[in-house]
Design a protein around this motif. Structure first.
Motif, PDB file in Angstrom:
ATOM      1  N   UNK A 113     -26.140 108.163  35.127  1.00  0.00           N
ATOM      2  CA  UNK A 113     -26.898 108.008  36.367  1.00  0.00           C
ATOM      3  C   UNK A 113     -25.987 107.718  37.568  1.00  0.00           C
ATOM      4  N   UNK A 114     -24.986 106.839  37.442  1.00  0.00           N
ATOM      5  CA  UNK A 114     -24.076 106.653  38.581  1.00  0.00           C
ATOM      6  C   UNK A 114     -23.312 107.932  38.957  1.00  0.00           C
ATOM      7  N   UNK A 115     -23.077 108.801  37.996  1.00  0.00           N
ATOM      8  CA  UNK A 115     -22.429 110.084  38.300  1.00  0.00           C
ATOM      9  C   UNK A 115     -23.353 110.936  39.169  1.00  0.00           C
ATOM     10  N   UNK A 116     -24.647 110.929  38.850  1.00  0.00           N
ATOM     11  CA  UNK A 116     -25.617 111.675  39.657  1.00  0.00           C
ATOM     12  C   UNK A 116     -25.641 111.146  41.092  1.00  0.00           C
ATOM     13  N   UNK A 117     -25.629 109.827  41.245  1.00  0.00           N
ATOM     14  CA  UNK A 117     -25.644 109.226  42.586  1.00  0.00           C
ATOM     15  C   UNK A 117     -24.365 109.606  43.338  1.00  0.00           C
ATOM     16  N   UNK A 118     -23.227 109.534  42.667  1.00  0.00           N
ATOM     17  CA  UNK A 118     -21.957 109.902  43.304  1.00  0.00           C
ATOM     18  C   UNK A 118     -21.951 111.380  43.702  1.00  0.00           C
ATOM     19  N   UNK A 119     -22.546 112.232  42.879  1.00  0.00           N
ATOM     20  CA  UNK A 119     -22.614 113.660  43.217  1.00  0.00           C
ATOM     21  C   UNK A 119     -23.442 113.871  44.488  1.00  0.00           C
ATOM     22  N   UNK A 120     -24.518 113.124  44.635  1.00  0.00           N
ATOM     23  CA  UNK A 120     -25.328 113.210  45.856  1.00  0.00           C
ATOM     24  C   UNK A 120     -24.525 112.705  47.059  1.00  0.00           C
ATOM     25  N   UNK A 121     -23.798 111.599  46.881  1.00  0.00           N
ATOM     26  CA  UNK A 121     -22.992 111.053  47.983  1.00  0.00           C
ATOM     27  C   UNK A 121     -21.942 112.053  48.441  1.00  0.00           C
ATOM     28  N   UNK A 122     -21.147 112.568  47.494  1.00  0.00           N
ATOM     29  CA  UNK A 122     -20.070 113.489  47.845  1.00  0.00           C
ATOM     30  C   UNK A 122     -20.615 114.846  48.286  1.00  0.00           C
ATOM     31  N   UNK A 123     -21.652 115.333  47.597  1.00  0.00           N
ATOM     32  CA  UNK A 123     -22.247 116.610  48.004  1.00  0.00           C
ATOM     33  C   UNK A 123     -22.776 116.548  49.422  1.00  0.00           C
ATOM     34  N   UNK A 124     -23.472 115.465  49.738  1.00  0.00           N
ATOM     35  CA  UNK A 124     -23.991 115.299  51.091  1.00  0.00           C
ATOM     36  C   UNK A 124     -22.886 115.225  52.119  1.00  0.00           C
ATOM     37  N   UNK A 125     -21.819 114.522  51.786  1.00  0.00           N
ATOM     38  CA  UNK A 125     -20.707 114.382  52.718  1.00  0.00           C
ATOM     39  C   UNK A 125     -19.987 115.713  52.929  1.00  0.00           C
ATOM     40  N   UNK A 126     -19.759 116.444  51.859  1.00  0.00           N
ATOM     41  CA  UNK A 126     -19.074 117.744  51.978  1.00  0.00           C
ATOM     42  C   UNK A 126     -19.917 118.725  52.785  1.00  0.00           C
ATOM     43  N   UNK A 127     -21.221 118.700  52.592  1.00  0.00           N
ATOM     44  CA  UNK A 127     -22.081 119.605  53.355  1.00  0.00           C
ATOM     45  C   UNK A 127     -22.134 119.242  54.836  1.00  0.00           C
ATOM     46  N   UNK A 128     -21.909 117.982  55.163  1.00  0.00           N
ATOM     47  CA  UNK A 128     -21.969 117.540  56.559  1.00  0.00           C
ATOM     48  C   UNK A 128     -20.632 117.622  57.281  1.00  0.00           C
ATOM     49  N   UNK A 129     -19.527 117.678  56.561  1.00  0.00           N
ATOM     50  CA  UNK A 129     -18.209 117.585  57.191  1.00  0.00           C
ATOM     51  C   UNK A 129     -17.367 118.821  56.882  1.00  0.00           C
ATOM     52  N   UNK A 130     -17.088 119.596  57.915  1.00  0.00           N
ATOM     53  CA  UNK A 130     -16.329 120.839  57.746  1.00  0.00           C
ATOM     54  C   UNK A 130     -14.912 120.572  57.242  1.00  0.00           C
ATOM     55  N   UNK A 131     -14.327 119.449  57.630  1.00  0.00           N
ATOM     56  CA  UNK A 131     -12.960 119.145  57.184  1.00  0.00           C
ATOM     57  C   UNK A 131     -12.913 118.946  55.672  1.00  0.00           C
ATOM     58  N   UNK A 132     -13.940 118.317  55.115  1.00  0.00           N
ATOM     59  CA  UNK A 132     -13.982 118.128  53.665  1.00  0.00           C
ATOM     60  C   UNK A 132     -14.256 119.438  52.950  1.00  0.00           C
ATOM     61  N   UNK A 133     -15.111 120.278  53.539  1.00  0.00           N
ATOM     62  CA  UNK A 133     -15.342 121.606  52.936  1.00  0.00           C
ATOM     63  C   UNK A 133     -14.035 122.397  52.913  1.00  0.00           C
ATOM     64  N   UNK A 134     -13.285 122.291  53.970  1.00  0.00           N
ATOM     65  CA  UNK A 134     -11.997 122.969  54.056  1.00  0.00           C
ATOM     66  C   UNK A 134     -11.030 122.454  52.990  1.00  0.00           C
ATOM     67  N   UNK A 135     -11.100 121.169  52.720  1.00  0.00           N
ATOM     68  CA  UNK A 135     -10.211 120.535  51.760  1.00  0.00           C
ATOM     69  C   UNK A 135     -10.616 120.833  50.316  1.00  0.00           C
ATOM     70  N   UNK A 136     -11.931 120.758  50.011  1.00  0.00           N
ATOM     71  CA  UNK A 136     -12.392 120.838  48.635  1.00  0.00           C
ATOM     72  C   UNK A 136     -12.854 122.220  48.184  1.00  0.00           C
ATOM     73  N   UNK A 137     -13.354 123.032  49.079  1.00  0.00           N
ATOM     74  CA  UNK A 137     -13.907 124.319  48.670  1.00  0.00           C
ATOM     75  C   UNK A 137     -12.874 125.421  48.827  1.00  0.00           C
ATOM     76  N   UNK A 138     -12.880 126.407  47.936  1.00  0.00           N
ATOM     77  CA  UNK A 138     -11.900 127.490  48.001  1.00  0.00           C
ATOM     78  C   UNK A 138     -12.062 128.313  49.277  1.00  0.00           C
ATOM     79  N   UNK A 139     -10.953 128.839  49.728  1.00  0.00           N
ATOM     80  CA  UNK A 139     -10.969 129.662  50.943  1.00  0.00           C
ATOM     81  C   UNK A 139     -11.521 131.043  50.616  1.00  0.00           C
ATOM     82  N   UNK A 140     -12.089 131.678  51.619  1.00  0.00           N
ATOM     83  CA  UNK A 140     -12.656 133.019  51.439  1.00  0.00           C
ATOM     84  C   UNK A 140     -11.618 134.082  51.568  1.00  0.00           C
TER      85      UNK A 140
END
Length: 140
Positions: A113-140
């Motif tokens: 359950x804490x993993x699920x909560x952490x996934x929501x925290x990080x997923x929400x943050x990555x979706x809101x912050x372009x710098x984190x998307x740039x850091x964590x998501x593969x380039x096109x």
């Protein structure tokens, strides 16, 4: 001038409206759950104190853990410090995972359950912050 991946000279790129709202909703759900947990720890009703004892913690530690969790959540909610808050909350939730593993609780309902909560925290943050998307998501 030297820059790193998280320190950019250009302003933060706005996320698309759908992406930003999805990120806010994910973060909001996680924050709502964590604030509920904070309120239980700070009020410390007998059921919470009994649960803490069953987990191997002294009952008097409930309010201290609630205060620590509240500080981490506030750090996450402030946009400027949200990355640090996500790191702190990941550590806090990691402790919860370790506690549930040590006590022998069921995997999907308690340990993960804490993993699920952490996934929501990080997923929400990555979706809101372009710098984190740039850091964590593969380039096109």
């Amino acid at each position: 001038m030297v820059t790193t991946a998280l320190v950019s000279e250009r302003p933060m790129e706005p996320a698309s409206t759908k992406m930003a709202w999805t990120g806010r909703i994910l973060s909001g759900l996680a924050v709502a759950f964590l604030l509920f947990d904070v309120s239980l720890k700070l009020m410390a009703p007998p059921e919470v104190l009994t649960a803490h004892e069953q987990l191997g913690f002294p009952p008097g530690l409930a309010r201290s853990l609630g205060s620590l969790l509240l500080a981490c959540v506030v750090t996450y909610v402030i946009p400027r410090t949200s990355f640090l808050g996500a790191i702190l909350l990941t550590g806090y939730l990691g402790g919860a995972i370790a506690t549930h593993v040590r006590v022998g609780h069921p995997l999907f309902s308690h340990v993960l359950f804490p993993v699920y909560v952490a996934a929501f925290l990080w997923g929400g943050l990555v979706l809101r912050d372009a710098r984190l998307r740039e850091l964590f998501l593969p380039r096109r």
